[in-house]
Design an enzyme around this catalytic site. Structure first.
Site, PDB file in Angstrom:
ATOM      1  N   GLN A  69       2.353  13.075   5.074  1.00 14.14           N
ATOM      2  CA  GLN A  69       3.575  13.224   4.267  1.00 14.14           C
ATOM      3  C   GLN A  69       4.558  14.177   4.956  1.00 14.14           C
ATOM      4  O   GLN A  69       4.189  15.299   5.310  1.00 14.14           O
ATOM      5  CB  GLN A  69       3.196  13.738   2.865  1.00 14.14           C
ATOM      6  N   LYS A 113       2.233   7.777  -5.203  1.00  8.32           N
ATOM      7  CA  LYS A 113       1.499   6.798  -4.392  1.00  8.32           C
ATOM      8  C   LYS A 113       0.070   6.652  -4.911  1.00  8.32           C
ATOM      9  O   LYS A 113      -0.464   5.548  -4.981  1.00  8.32           O
ATOM     10  CB  LYS A 113       1.521   7.224  -2.912  1.00  8.32           C
ATOM     11  N   ASP A 135       3.023   3.815   7.196  1.00  8.66           N
ATOM     12  CA  ASP A 135       4.435   4.211   7.103  1.00  8.66           C
ATOM     13  C   ASP A 135       5.274   3.465   8.138  1.00  8.66           C
ATOM     14  O   ASP A 135       6.500   3.442   8.043  1.00  8.66           O
ATOM     15  CB  ASP A 135       4.583   5.724   7.355  1.00  8.66           C
TER      16      ASP A 135
END
Ligand code: NAD
Length: 281
Positions: A97, A53, A120
């Site tokens: 994460q 990312k 997300d």
């Protein structure tokens, strides 16, 4: 033989668009879209996802900040860090994460991220907006799958879709997005009685179970669109959830693993960061 869908090419094209939008936003407002990734005691796979990312941000002119916290980080400390990122006007997107270490309540963490920065798309507010078809930030992997489907130029309305997997990250939000496209959607899971039968009736199959070669080639309806979300490390390398070679013999379109949904998912994340930054002033 199926047409192979090139996820890298599709992902690069989205990243090109993300880059142009980021440049335009910076020229107009001085804002550089910025992603903050929080990693707690990350295992190897999580570290490599975050690095991927970061690299994508670098390539597209976005800024990224990574907070590497030790595995001993308490839930309260993590929530404080997220709160600080929520209040930091230079940060536009936040990802915690997953997986998080045992002892940290994932629900609390996901809900702690401001919905406006939840790139997300996991926050209950964004999932509610998704269900209501009312905007918000859409989860990246389901968005990636739909980007592939929309780009095929195939009429989907009324066709049967089978999604294998019912997680909050992929299967459930994806089922909403497929319904929005007027597909007739069946979501399968570990207790589904006749997975082979369900898959064999599907015009669109999305495999997101995390089980190598779970979807057998012989189950695929001739001409079906097969999208493989699964990523399973094996001694021979990364493989998907679909028995690729046999499925490709029967499918109309198929995504490979690697090089299918993965690169598009990262591109969708960056697109969400630019979207969040564009609505932040
Ligand atoms: P998860 O473990 O949270 O959920 C898996 C789902 O699959 C569950 O709902 C379970 O019921 C179902 N399932 C498992 N075994 C099954 C079986 N034998 N038969 C039928 N259903 C079964 O996983 P997840 O987070 O949804 O991820 C699924 C897979 O997709 C993983 O391999 C993951 O690495 C991959 N993934 C890839 C990307 C990407 O960008 N390529 C993004 C997210 C997830």
């Amino acid at each position: 033989m199926a047409v192979l869908i090139d996820g890298r090419k599709l992902g690069n094209s989205i990243l090109g668009d993300v880059s142009e939008r980021a440049v335009a936003l910076a020229a107009r407002t001085g804002i550089v879209p910025t992603l903050a990734a929080v990693l707690v005691g990350g295992d190897g796979a999580s570290v490599s996802y975050v690095r991927q990312k970061e690299r994508a941000c670098e390539r597209t002119g976005l800024r990224s900040v990574t907070l590497m916290l030790p595995a001993s980080t308490s839930e309260a400390e993590l929530l404080e860090r997220i709160d600080a990122l929520n209040r930091d006007s230079a940060i536009h997107g936040i990802i915690a994460q997953l997986p998080l270490p045992a002892g940290i309540d994932v629900e609390k963490v996901v809900s702690a991220v401001s919905p406006a920065k939840d790139v997300d798309g996991f926050h209950p507010v964004n999932l509610g907006l998704l269900m209501r078809n009312a905007g918000g930030l859409v989860p990246c992997t389901p968005a990636a799958v739909c980007h592939i489907l929309d780009g095929l130029g195939v009429s989907l309305a009324g066709k049967r879709a089978v999604v294998v997997g019912r997680s909050l990250v992929v299967g459930r939000p994806l089922s909403c997005l497929l319904l929005r496209r007027d597909l007739t959607v069946t979501v399968c899971h570990t207790l589904t009685e006749d997975l082979a039968g369900e898959v064999s009736r599907a015009d669109v199959v999305v495999a997101a179970a995390g089980r190598a070669a779970l979807v057998r080639g012989e189950w695929v309806k001739p001409g079906a669109i097969v999208i493989d979300v699964g990523t399973n490390p094996t001694p021979a390398g990364l493989v998907g959830d679909v028995e690729f070679a046999a499925a490709a013999e029967r499918a109309g379109y198929i995504t490979p693993v690697p090089g299918g949904v993965g690169p598009l998912t990262v591109a969708m994340l960056l697109r969400n960061v630019v979207k969040a930054a564009s609505t932040s002033f």
